[in-house]
Design a protein around this motif. Structure first.
Motif, PDB file in Angstrom:
ATOM      1  N   PHE A 405       0.946  -1.163  -0.033  1.00 33.59           N
ATOM      2  CA  PHE A 405       0.051   0.193   0.122  1.00 33.59           C
ATOM      3  C   PHE A 405       0.708   1.234  -0.081  1.00 33.59           C
ATOM      4  N   LEU A 406       1.894   1.252   1.009  1.00 34.22           N
ATOM      5  CA  LEU A 406       2.777   2.501   0.901  1.00 34.22           C
ATOM      6  C   LEU A 406       3.278   2.530  -0.405  1.00 34.22           C
ATOM      7  N   ARG A 407       4.017   1.388  -1.037  1.00 31.08           N
ATOM      8  CA  ARG A 407       4.549   1.793  -2.471  1.00 31.08           C
ATOM      9  C   ARG A 407       3.700   2.097  -3.424  1.00 31.08           C
ATOM     10  N   ALA A 408       2.376   1.769  -3.302  1.00 27.94           N
ATOM     11  CA  ALA A 408       1.226   2.096  -4.422  1.00 27.94           C
ATOM     12  C   ALA A 408       1.104   3.706  -4.339  1.00 27.94           C
ATOM     13  N   ALA A 409       0.959   4.117  -2.930  1.00 28.26           N
ATOM     14  CA  ALA A 409       0.916   5.523  -2.756  1.00 28.26           C
ATOM     15  C   ALA A 409       2.016   6.392  -3.237  1.00 28.26           C
ATOM     16  N   LEU A 410       3.189   5.833  -2.849  1.00 30.31           N
ATOM     17  CA  LEU A 410       4.360   6.528  -3.469  1.00 30.31           C
ATOM     18  C   LEU A 410       4.326   6.690  -5.072  1.00 30.31           C
ATOM     19  N   GLU A 411       4.010   5.411  -5.937  1.00 30.18           N
ATOM     20  CA  GLU A 411       3.835   5.397  -7.220  1.00 30.18           C
ATOM     21  C   GLU A 411       3.013   6.650  -7.632  1.00 30.18           C
ATOM     22  N   VAL A 412       1.891   6.595  -6.846  1.00 29.71           N
ATOM     23  CA  VAL A 412       0.737   7.884  -7.179  1.00 29.71           C
ATOM     24  C   VAL A 412       1.567   9.385  -6.987  1.00 29.71           C
ATOM     25  N   GLY A 413       1.960   9.399  -5.929  1.00 29.66           N
ATOM     26  CA  GLY A 413       2.664  10.657  -5.596  1.00 29.66           C
ATOM     27  C   GLY A 413       3.909  11.152  -6.605  1.00 29.66           C
ATOM     28  N   LEU A 414       4.485  10.233  -6.954  1.00 29.08           N
ATOM     29  CA  LEU A 414       5.819  10.662  -8.118  1.00 29.08           C
ATOM     30  C   LEU A 414       5.018  10.837  -9.324  1.00 29.08           C
ATOM     31  N   ALA A 415       4.118  10.110  -9.793  1.00 24.16           N
ATOM     32  CA  ALA A 415       3.347  10.363 -10.874  1.00 24.16           C
ATOM     33  C   ALA A 415       2.462  11.909 -10.904  1.00 24.16           C
ATOM     34  N   ARG A 416       2.191  12.105  -9.798  1.00 24.52           N
ATOM     35  CA  ARG A 416       1.406  13.440  -9.627  1.00 24.52           C
ATOM     36  C   ARG A 416       2.475  14.747  -9.643  1.00 24.52           C
ATOM     37  N   ARG A 417       3.617  14.289  -9.217  1.00 30.09           N
ATOM     38  CA  ARG A 417       4.645  15.265  -9.385  1.00 30.09           C
ATOM     39  C   ARG A 417       5.256  15.461 -10.822  1.00 30.09           C
TER      40      ARG A 417
END
Length: 690
Positions: A405-417
């Motif tokens: 879950f933490l990795r998935a949220a990180l991927e979202v955060g990186l894509a947003r940035r």
């Protein structure tokens, strides 16, 4: 050696290539026949040596009795006969083929009888069996003394080499150890190595017993497993089931689990804030500091929480112990540092803990992922990706649900940035699946906040609404501790701004303003939220916007600061204010575009015109502005969007935007036509740089 066989014949048995027939016979079969030809006393001596007896030294009682009674030759004579036959090496060891043949031919009961006799000699001499115990167990010998020694060896390895401990416990079972008595320790070894499923099966079997042995350790393991599965409330339930009288040294861990699911009173009843360590050992003090640090993090002024947890992490690193925990002190310290606006400190603490092996293999992925989050928050996106990759390969087991879950949220955060909408949508779909396998707890508020912002960006808020309600309820049960609540309210403010929902914005903005009395981070975020509202309303003062943006940069949020400055530039009324704010944005986020970057989360059409006005000049006689000329030169050099962005510090998407606008302005119908028109526009006095 018999009178009918020569030494050369025996050597032929031992070395097939020396056989006069030039073929490789079945050495084992021939050796068996050779041994059968020897007298019984020689065979008995060789079997004893094959089992593990050594010369000079005690021999099996039966053989020693025959020698002492004169029934067979002396030991020296038996050794000489065996050496002459090529069956015994000069160092007193039986040659390999002979040993294999002897052990295969001898009855198992006889071999085990000799092994037990040998174990008795070790015990009487008070010598440890060492690796010999492992050989005996793997060979099928069931002996409580062997099992006990293997258990003891497993206990010594458990906290520092859980994989070895697991092997030793398995061998102890082969030697006759009690399965239930070792279940908790075997489960601890499994969970420390990252094998959650095996640990779960062992603990489930143990805890259904009427009076389970080593029950506190078993509950520690159960709690760690539930936490890694993303169900921290079940971790707290496990300690509640155990009961305060039996908690002992695990009381601080029970407090960590209870607070994580919003039960402050339960935590304080299990582990009062002034509770002393269970013992003066480094490990006990580290655990006590962990519990106190988490309790302290709930205070209105939680300044002591981070030092307490960093001390706990340092002490646990020093012990080298891989014990079952709901969460490691390093991870908790990292989370508190992130919630306090100190991502660099979070990165340092987690890196040190990962290098020290804190928590064993099972904890490494989480420590790497928190390093990645720290890097992402500091706008070091490549470092974040590297840390995510390290997390993925840190353990030979798949990521547990909490870490996935933490990795998935990180991927979202990186894509947003990065500002790539297609990448963001794909990351969001993966995160939607990951969130179905976990639940909300205090230590997962950062990823939930990131998903809340992205849901608003993609108009998918309904997908996360009930999770966010759970998060707010959890914070409410803990009396809204500023340290944990402030970043979540900031995420909610950003989501409300993206969703253009003033009604959703108001309560979170109010919460930030209220917390600003005790929290510097809250004060910075409250100012940033106020600046955002002013910018989007078209009434922002440039100085206020810049101050708010630079404030975000100082609390470890440079990308968020650049977004604010870029949008303020896009809405500025005067060119000097645009240039000033764009300069601020570039200071905070030098690798991105200033205002036209799609990573901002606002449609390109809102921000691009102001970016053009502020980033250079209006088009001259060539039809191109100074910024467009920079881009044109790089296009003529054959650079890609990404290479153009890296060369002049804009995003690939902004480069694409510039090129599309130049094509429209110059009337180019295709790429080759565009290149020709760009060469004409630049002219011979302004050629592309080589």
């Amino acid at each position: 050696m018999t009178g009918h066989e020569t030494r050369e014949q025996v050597q032929g048995f031992l070395h097939p290539k020396l056989n006069h027939q030039g073929q490789s016979p079945h050495v084992a079969e021939q050796m068996a026949r050779q041994l059968k030809g020897e007298n019984a006393a020689v065979r008995e001596l060789l079997l004893a040596l094959s089992v593990g007896f050594v010369l000079p030294g005690p021999l099996p009682a039966d053989l020693q009795r025959k020698i002492d009674g004169g029934e067979v030759e002396s030991v020296d004579a038996l050794v000489e006969r065996a050496e002459s036959a090529g069956l015994l090496s000069p160092d007193g060891s039986v040659v390999g083929p002979a040993q294999h043949a002897l052990l295969n031919a001898a009855p198992t009961t006889r071999v085990h009888s000799l092994q037990r006799e040998l174990v008795t000699l070790y015990v009487e001499d008070r010598q440890p069996l060492g690796d010999f115990a492992r050989e005996l167990a793997r060979g099928g010998l069931a002996d409580p003394r062997v099992a006990s020694e293997l258990e003891h060896a497993g206990d010594k390895a458990l906290e520092h080499d859980p994989a070895l401990a697991a092997q030793l416990y398995d061998e102890a079972l082969l030697a006759g150890a009690d399965e239930m008595a070792t279940a908790a320790r075997r489960a601890q070894a499994a969970v420390a190595d990252g094998d959650l499923d095996t640990a779960t099966r062992m603990i489930d079997t143990l805890l259904v017993c009427p009076d389970p042995p080593d029950v506190r350790r078993g509950v520690d393991v159960a709690s760690a497993v539930w936490a890694q599965r993303g169900m921290l409330d079940r971790s707290a339930d496990a300690y509640t089931w155990l009961g305060a009288p039996r908690l002992g040294p695990s009381a601080p861990l029970a407090a960590v689990a209870a607070i994580g699911c919003g039960n402050r009173s339960g935590a304080e009843s299990l582990f009062p804030a002034n509770a002393p360590p269970a013992s003066p050992t480094l490990l006990a003090v580290a655990l006590a500091q962990t519990g106190k640090g988490i309790l302290e993090s709930l205070a209105k002024d939680p300044q002591q929480a981070l030092p307490l947890l960093i001390h706990a992490s340092d002490m646990l690193n020093a012990t080298g112990a891989a014990i079952p925990l709901p969460d490691t002190p390093a991870a908790l310290a990292g989370l508190i540092a992130l919630h306090s606006g100190e991502p660099h400190l979070a990165e340092t603490v987690c890196r040190s803990a990962a290098a020290a092996g804190q928590g064993g293999n099972a904890a490494k992925p989480r420590l790497f992922l928190l390093q990645a989050w720290s890097a992402m928050q500091q706008d070091k996106l490549e470092d974040a990706r590297l840390a995510i990759n390290e997390a993925s390969k840190a353990n030979h087991w798949p990521l547990v649900p909490r870490d996935e879950f933490l990795r998935a949220a990180l991927e979202v955060g990186l894509a947003r940035r990065n500002g790539e909408i297609a990448e963001l949508v794909m990351a969001w779909e993966r995160a939607r699946e990951a969130m179905l396998h976990t639940s909300v707890d205090l230590y997962s508020l950062l990823p939930w906040g990131e998903l809340m912002i992205t849901a608003a960006r993609l108009r998918e808020t309904r997908r996360v609404a009930h999770y966010l309600d759970e998060a707010l309820q959890l914070l409410g049960r803990l009396d809204n501790p500023p340290l944990w609540a402030v970043p979540f309210h900031w995420a909610a403010v950003q989501a409300a701004l993206l969703g253009e929902s003033p009604s959703d914005l108001a309560p979170h903005a109010t919460a930030l303003a209220r917390a600003a009395q005790h929290s510097h981070l809250a004060a910075v975020l409250a100012a940033a939220g106020k600046a955002w509202v002013s910018v989007l309303a078209g009434r922002a003062l440039p100085a206020d916007a810049e101050a708010a943006a630079r404030g975000l940069g100082r609390v470890g949020m440079p990308w968020e600061g650049a977004r604010l400055a870029g949008h303020a530039a896009a809405h500025a009324a005067e060119r000097k204010d645009m240039v000033r704010l764009l300069s601020c944005a570039r200071d905070l986020h030098p690798q991105g575009s200033s205002a036209g970057n799609g990573a901002s989360g606002v449609p390109e059409s809102r921000s691009a015109p102001a970016a053009d006005a502020a980033s250079g000049t209006q088009p001259d006689d060539s039809g191109l502005s100074e910024r467009e000329k920079e881009v044109a030169r790089l296009v003529l050099e054959g650079k890609t969007y990404r290479e153009i962005g890296e060369a002049i510090y804009i995003s690939p998407r902004t480069a694409e935007h510039h090129i599309a606008r130049m094509r429209r302005r110059l009337g180019a119908e295709n790429r080759s036509d565009l290149l020709a028109r760009l060469r004409m526009a630049l002219g011979p006095e302004d050629p592309p740089q080589e």
